[in-house]
Design a protein around this motif. Structure first.
Motif, PDB file in Angstrom:
ATOM      1  N   GLN A  54      30.788 -86.533  -3.303  1.00  0.00           N
ATOM      2  CA  GLN A  54      31.023 -86.259  -2.263  1.00  0.00           C
ATOM      3  C   GLN A  54      29.879 -84.779  -2.073  1.00  0.00           C
ATOM      4  N   VAL A  57      26.562 -85.395  -1.488  1.00  0.00           N
ATOM      5  CA  VAL A  57      26.282 -86.339   0.090  1.00  0.00           C
ATOM      6  C   VAL A  57      26.725 -85.102   1.051  1.00  0.00           C
ATOM      7  N   GLY A  58      27.027 -84.510   0.715  1.00  0.00           N
ATOM      8  CA  GLY A  58      27.556 -83.672   2.040  1.00  0.00           C
ATOM      9  C   GLY A  58      26.610 -82.163   2.246  1.00  0.00           C
ATOM     10  N   ASP A  59      25.810 -82.343   0.654  1.00  0.00           N
ATOM     11  CA  ASP A  59      24.689 -81.455   0.158  1.00  0.00           C
ATOM     12  C   ASP A  59      23.435 -81.564   1.587  1.00  0.00           C
ATOM     13  N   GLU A  60      23.738 -82.948   0.794  1.00  0.00           N
ATOM     14  CA  GLU A  60      22.455 -84.096   1.864  1.00  0.00           C
ATOM     15  C   GLU A  60      22.349 -83.739   3.892  1.00  0.00           C
ATOM     16  N   ASP A  61      24.192 -84.393   3.968  1.00  0.00           N
ATOM     17  CA  ASP A  61      24.502 -83.986   5.420  1.00  0.00           C
ATOM     18  C   ASP A  61      24.142 -82.882   5.922  1.00  0.00           C
ATOM     19  N   ARG A  62      24.593 -81.514   5.250  1.00  0.00           N
ATOM     20  CA  ARG A  62      24.465 -80.312   5.929  1.00  0.00           C
ATOM     21  C   ARG A  62      22.972 -79.265   5.986  1.00  0.00           C
ATOM     22  N   LYS A  63      22.020 -80.152   4.476  1.00  0.00           N
ATOM     23  CA  LYS A  63      20.503 -80.109   5.070  1.00  0.00           C
ATOM     24  C   LYS A  63      19.910 -81.039   6.421  1.00  0.00           C
ATOM     25  N   ASP A  64      20.434 -81.790   6.907  1.00  0.00           N
ATOM     26  CA  ASP A  64      19.778 -82.627   7.977  1.00  0.00           C
ATOM     27  C   ASP A  64      20.672 -82.621   8.839  1.00  0.00           C
ATOM     28  N   ILE A  65      21.433 -81.825   9.310  1.00  0.00           N
ATOM     29  CA  ILE A  65      22.063 -80.782   9.916  1.00  0.00           C
ATOM     30  C   ILE A  65      21.447 -80.009  10.546  1.00  0.00           C
ATOM     31  N   HIS A  66      20.920 -78.899   9.079  1.00  0.00           N
ATOM     32  CA  HIS A  66      20.192 -77.276   9.145  1.00  0.00           C
ATOM     33  C   HIS A  66      18.762 -77.933  10.448  1.00  0.00           C
ATOM     34  N   ARG A  68      18.223 -80.207  11.837  1.00  0.00           N
ATOM     35  CA  ARG A  68      18.298 -81.037  13.337  1.00  0.00           C
ATOM     36  C   ARG A  68      19.260 -80.182  14.324  1.00  0.00           C
TER      37      ARG A  68
END
Length: 89
Positions: A54, A57-66, A68
């Protein structure tokens, strides 16, 4: 022949009885304490592994949001420059 008032046969019997008692205690100890503790450790390890997944996955989501946010920041900055430049004319 006696040792501390017990014959050799009595010592052998006493050692046999003590061996059986210690064996029984070790079986009970293993069943009551070791096995449940081992199960709890296995469950904890599974939970830790799931938590790590988890976190990935959260780290990947955080990088994607960053990324964006960086793109949006650049767009907003470009719009601010064009609006400020348009107002001065």
């Amino acid at each position: 022949m006696t040792i501390i008032g017990l014959t050799l046969q009595e010592w052998a019997s006493l050692l046999g009885i003590l061996g059986i008692l210690f064996g029984g205690v070790s079986v009970l100890f293993k069943g009551i304490i070791i096995n449940p503790l081992s199960n709890a450790i296995e469950n904890l390890q599974k939970s830790i592994d799931e938590f790590r997944e988890q976190m990935k996955v959260g780290d990947e989501d955080r990088k994607d949001i960053h990324q964006r946010i960086n793109v949006l920041d650049k767009r907003v900055h470009g719009l601010e420059i064009s609006v400020k430049g348009g107002m001065k004319k």
